[in-house]
Scaffold this motif. Structure first.
Motif, PDB file in Angstrom:
ATOM      1  N   TYR A  77      -0.999   2.771   4.757  1.00 17.72           N
ATOM      2  CA  TYR A  77      -0.287   4.019   4.484  1.00 17.72           C
ATOM      3  C   TYR A  77       1.157   3.684   4.128  1.00 17.72           C
ATOM      4  O   TYR A  77       1.856   3.021   4.883  1.00 17.72           O
ATOM      5  CB  TYR A  77      -0.339   4.948   5.698  1.00 17.72           C
ATOM      6  CG  TYR A  77       0.426   6.230   5.464  1.00 17.72           C
ATOM      7  CD1 TYR A  77      -0.154   7.281   4.776  1.00 17.72           C
ATOM      8  CD2 TYR A  77       1.737   6.372   5.906  1.00 17.72           C
ATOM      9  CE1 TYR A  77       0.547   8.451   4.548  1.00 17.72           C
ATOM     10  CE2 TYR A  77       2.447   7.534   5.684  1.00 17.72           C
ATOM     11  CZ  TYR A  77       1.854   8.567   4.997  1.00 17.72           C
ATOM     12  OH  TYR A  77       2.557   9.719   4.761  1.00 17.72           O
ATOM     13  N   ARG A  78       1.584   4.134   2.958  1.00 15.82           N
ATOM     14  CA  ARG A  78       2.927   3.821   2.477  1.00 15.82           C
ATOM     15  C   ARG A  78       3.792   5.076   2.398  1.00 15.82           C
ATOM     16  O   ARG A  78       3.328   6.137   2.002  1.00 15.82           O
ATOM     17  CB  ARG A  78       2.872   3.168   1.105  1.00 15.82           C
ATOM     18  CG  ARG A  78       2.165   1.832   1.106  1.00 15.82           C
ATOM     19  CD  ARG A  78       2.240   1.123  -0.229  1.00 15.82           C
ATOM     20  NE  ARG A  78       3.565   0.628  -0.550  1.00 15.82           N
ATOM     21  CZ  ARG A  78       4.167  -0.407   0.027  1.00 15.82           C
ATOM     22  NH1 ARG A  78       3.579  -1.032   1.000  1.00 15.82           N
ATOM     23  NH2 ARG A  78       5.363  -0.803  -0.358  1.00 15.82           N
ATOM     24  N   HIS A  79       5.057   4.858   2.748  1.00 16.81           N
ATOM     25  CA  HIS A  79       6.088   5.876   2.545  1.00 16.81           C
ATOM     26  C   HIS A  79       7.362   5.113   2.214  1.00 16.81           C
ATOM     27  O   HIS A  79       7.913   4.411   3.069  1.00 16.81           O
ATOM     28  CB  HIS A  79       6.285   6.743   3.784  1.00 16.81           C
ATOM     29  CG  HIS A  79       7.404   7.720   3.644  1.00 16.81           C
ATOM     30  ND1 HIS A  79       7.358   8.777   2.764  1.00 16.81           N
ATOM     31  CD2 HIS A  79       8.614   7.780   4.240  1.00 16.81           C
ATOM     32  CE1 HIS A  79       8.491   9.440   2.834  1.00 16.81           C
ATOM     33  NE2 HIS A  79       9.271   8.866   3.726  1.00 16.81           N
ATOM     34  N   GLY A  80       7.796   5.228   0.979  1.00 11.88           N
ATOM     35  CA  GLY A  80       8.960   4.457   0.538  1.00 11.88           C
ATOM     36  C   GLY A  80       8.673   2.973   0.650  1.00 11.88           C
ATOM     37  O   GLY A  80       7.652   2.483   0.174  1.00 11.88           O
ATOM     38  N   HIS A  81       9.570   2.251   1.317  1.00 15.83           N
ATOM     39  CA  HIS A  81       9.406   0.804   1.494  1.00 15.83           C
ATOM     40  C   HIS A  81       8.606   0.463   2.747  1.00 15.83           C
ATOM     41  O   HIS A  81       8.388  -0.704   3.040  1.00 15.83           O
ATOM     42  CB  HIS A  81      10.777   0.114   1.583  1.00 15.83           C
ATOM     43  CG  HIS A  81      11.555   0.209   0.314  1.00 15.83           C
ATOM     44  ND1 HIS A  81      11.138  -0.365  -0.864  1.00 15.83           N
ATOM     45  CD2 HIS A  81      12.729   0.825   0.021  1.00 15.83           C
ATOM     46  CE1 HIS A  81      12.003  -0.111  -1.812  1.00 15.83           C
ATOM     47  NE2 HIS A  81      12.994   0.621  -1.307  1.00 15.83           N
ATOM     48  N   ALA A  82       8.196   1.475   3.467  1.00 14.97           N
ATOM     49  CA  ALA A  82       7.496   1.253   4.730  1.00 14.97           C
ATOM     50  C   ALA A  82       5.988   1.346   4.534  1.00 14.97           C
ATOM     51  O   ALA A  82       5.506   2.145   3.739  1.00 14.97           O
ATOM     52  CB  ALA A  82       7.948   2.288   5.752  1.00 14.97           C
ATOM     53  N   GLU A  83       5.269   0.510   5.280  1.00 14.56           N
ATOM     54  CA  GLU A  83       3.811   0.541   5.240  1.00 14.56           C
ATOM     55  C   GLU A  83       3.259   0.372   6.647  1.00 14.56           C
ATOM     56  O   GLU A  83       3.719  -0.467   7.413  1.00 14.56           O
ATOM     57  CB  GLU A  83       3.259  -0.574   4.356  1.00 14.56           C
ATOM     58  CG  GLU A  83       1.749  -0.580   4.303  1.00 14.56           C
ATOM     59  CD  GLU A  83       1.176  -1.704   3.472  1.00 14.56           C
ATOM     60  OE1 GLU A  83      -0.036  -1.676   3.228  1.00 14.56           O
ATOM     61  OE2 GLU A  83       1.930  -2.613   3.084  1.00 14.56           O
TER      62      GLU A  83
END
Length: 118
Positions: free
Chosen positions: A31-37
């Motif tokens: 699950y990705r949000h921006g640079h975060a996974e």
């Protein structure tokens, strides 16, 4: 695909199967949000569990949990906040780390750190 990316995918699949065998209900992966996974998301005993998976081919350079630093934790929390909002989750959550270790003989072992951080 680069070799380290392939190893990462295989490691996440092993951790997913291992946690599922322990009664965790698989919900989502990568699950990705921006640079975060977030590597894996499960439901377990009424909790939403966000799992960071780390592979180590030994412990000479440290254990898996030592490689989830403050910056990584901050990104995971940011992605989890977005996931919670997107899924309209109103119950408790937890962040876990699963270390996947391969010994000299190719045997795979797991170390599970429940409620590793927040």
């Amino acid at each position: 695909m680069a070799e380290h990316n392939q190893i990462g995918k295989e490691t996440e699949q092993m951790a997913k199967e291992w946690l599922t065998s322990k009664g965790y209900e698989f919900l989502d992966e990568n699950y990705r949000h921006g640079h975060a996974e977030i590597d894996l998301v499960f439901r377990f005993r009424g909790l939403l569990v966000f799992v960071e998976v780390k592979f180590r081919s030994g412990t000479g350079f440290g254990y898996a949990e030592e490689f989830v630093d403050a910056t990584k934790r901050k990104l995971l929390v940011k992605a989890a906040d977005h996931y919670i909002h997107e899924k309209d989750w109103h119950k408790d959550i937890r962040f876990d780390i699963v270390g996947v270790y391969k010994d000299r003989n190719g045997n795979v072992n797991f170390r599970h750190f429940e409620d590793a951080f927040y």
